[in-house]
Design an enzyme around this catalytic site. Structure first.
Site, PDB file in Angstrom:
ATOM      1  N   HIS A 199      10.309   6.009  -1.869  1.00 46.11           N
ATOM      2  CA  HIS A 199       8.839   5.992  -2.035  1.00 46.11           C
ATOM      3  C   HIS A 199       8.261   5.100  -0.931  1.00 46.11           C
ATOM      4  O   HIS A 199       8.315   3.870  -1.023  1.00 46.11           O
ATOM      5  CB  HIS A 199       8.431   5.472  -3.409  1.00 46.11           C
ATOM      6  CG  HIS A 199       7.006   5.740  -3.748  1.00 46.11           C
ATOM      7  ND1 HIS A 199       6.580   5.923  -5.049  1.00 46.11           N
ATOM      8  CD2 HIS A 199       5.892   5.879  -2.986  1.00 46.11           C
ATOM      9  CE1 HIS A 199       5.265   6.144  -5.059  1.00 46.11           C
ATOM     10  NE2 HIS A 199       4.841   6.112  -3.803  1.00 46.11           N
ATOM     11  N   ILE A 200       7.726   5.731   0.085  1.00 47.17           N
ATOM     12  CA  ILE A 200       7.219   4.994   1.242  1.00 47.17           C
ATOM     13  C   ILE A 200       6.097   4.051   0.823  1.00 47.17           C
ATOM     14  O   ILE A 200       5.281   4.385  -0.032  1.00 47.17           O
ATOM     15  CB  ILE A 200       6.749   5.966   2.352  1.00 47.17           C
ATOM     16  CG1 ILE A 200       6.488   5.203   3.649  1.00 47.17           C
ATOM     17  CG2 ILE A 200       5.570   6.793   1.913  1.00 47.17           C
ATOM     18  CD1 ILE A 200       6.274   6.099   4.853  1.00 47.17           C
ATOM     19  N   HIS A 201       6.118   2.874   1.399  1.00 46.96           N
ATOM     20  CA  HIS A 201       5.062   1.894   1.142  1.00 46.96           C
ATOM     21  C   HIS A 201       4.980   0.939   2.319  1.00 46.96           C
ATOM     22  O   HIS A 201       5.943   0.758   3.059  1.00 46.96           O
ATOM     23  CB  HIS A 201       5.299   1.138  -0.175  1.00 46.96           C
ATOM     24  CG  HIS A 201       6.599   0.420  -0.227  1.00 46.96           C
ATOM     25  ND1 HIS A 201       7.814   1.063  -0.435  1.00 46.96           N
ATOM     26  CD2 HIS A 201       6.906  -0.891  -0.097  1.00 46.96           C
ATOM     27  CE1 HIS A 201       8.788   0.169  -0.448  1.00 46.96           C
ATOM     28  NE2 HIS A 201       8.270  -1.029  -0.230  1.00 46.96           N
ATOM     29  N   PHE A 202       3.812   0.367   2.491  1.00 47.76           N
ATOM     30  CA  PHE A 202       3.553  -0.526   3.603  1.00 47.76           C
ATOM     31  C   PHE A 202       3.296  -1.934   3.078  1.00 47.76           C
ATOM     32  O   PHE A 202       2.605  -2.108   2.082  1.00 47.76           O
ATOM     33  CB  PHE A 202       2.348  -0.039   4.421  1.00 47.76           C
ATOM     34  CG  PHE A 202       2.637   1.261   5.113  1.00 47.76           C
ATOM     35  CD1 PHE A 202       3.031   1.272   6.437  1.00 47.76           C
ATOM     36  CD2 PHE A 202       2.556   2.460   4.422  1.00 47.76           C
ATOM     37  CE1 PHE A 202       3.331   2.462   7.069  1.00 47.76           C
ATOM     38  CE2 PHE A 202       2.851   3.662   5.040  1.00 47.76           C
ATOM     39  CZ  PHE A 202       3.242   3.660   6.371  1.00 47.76           C
TER      40      PHE A 202
ATOM     41  N   VAL B 246       0.873  -1.171   0.000  1.00 47.21           N
ATOM     42  CA  VAL B 246       0.000   0.000   0.000  1.00 47.21           C
ATOM     43  C   VAL B 246       0.913   1.224   0.000  1.00 47.21           C
ATOM     44  O   VAL B 246       1.777   1.351   0.877  1.00 47.21           O
ATOM     45  CB  VAL B 246      -0.931   0.023   1.231  1.00 47.21           C
ATOM     46  CG1 VAL B 246      -1.801   1.269   1.224  1.00 47.21           C
ATOM     47  CG2 VAL B 246      -1.782  -1.238   1.291  1.00 47.21           C
TER      48      VAL B 246
END
Length: 158
Positions: free
Chosen positions: A108-111, A51
């Site tokens: 690019h931050i993502h979970f 996400v």
């Protein structure tokens, strides 16, 4: 092995997926105005989702309050979807922030939303340095896309 032994990729696969017209090829499960949910191409377990905000930002501090809320909402709905569709019994959810923390895409931050089941760790990672993924990623993407859209619709969210 394709990921480990392959050539480094140019650009950002999260941005590429978010702008792709071919959701099946890019493994996109759902897009909102602010975020994207996609299958991890190199999953830890079947149903491993990512996400991410659509905006290319590296840290939590750079997210707007709306982006933060949408990310958390989609992580929440993703867990409900994986429980319903794949009968997940638990989850590992997290983000690796920065290269030293193990981020494969540090800018690019993502979970990660990784579904877990009792006994899902078996001998394959130990003996063969491999994970067994029992379903093709595009088939899993199709199932989760329908289910996620249904759950988001129930909540009256877009």
């Amino acid at each position: 092995m394709e990921y480990i032994g392959g050539p480094p990729q140019d650009g950002c696969f999260l941005c590429d997926a978010a702008t792709s017209e071919d959701e099946n090829a890019s493994l996109v499960v759902m897009k909102t105005d602010l975020c994207v949910v996609m299958m991890n191409k190199y999953p830890y377990n079947s149903g491993h989702l990512l996400v991410a905000p659509l905006r290319h930002v590296a840290s939590l501090a750079e997210l707007t309050s709306d982006e933060s809320a949408d990310v958390l909402r989609l992580v929440t709905v993703a867990t409900a979807t994986l429980e319903a569709e794949m009968k997940a019994e638990g989850f590992n959810i997290g983000a690796n922030l920065g290269s030293v923390a193990g981020a494969g895409v540090p800018d690019h931050i993502h979970f990660h939303v990784v579904p877990r089941w009792a006994g899902d760790t078996n001998f394959m990672p130990v003996l063969a340095d491999s994970k067994v993924i029992p379903e093709d990623l595009t088939k899993t993407r199709e199932r989760l896309s329908v289910s996620l859209a249904r759950l988001v619709g129930k909540e009256g969210l877009t």
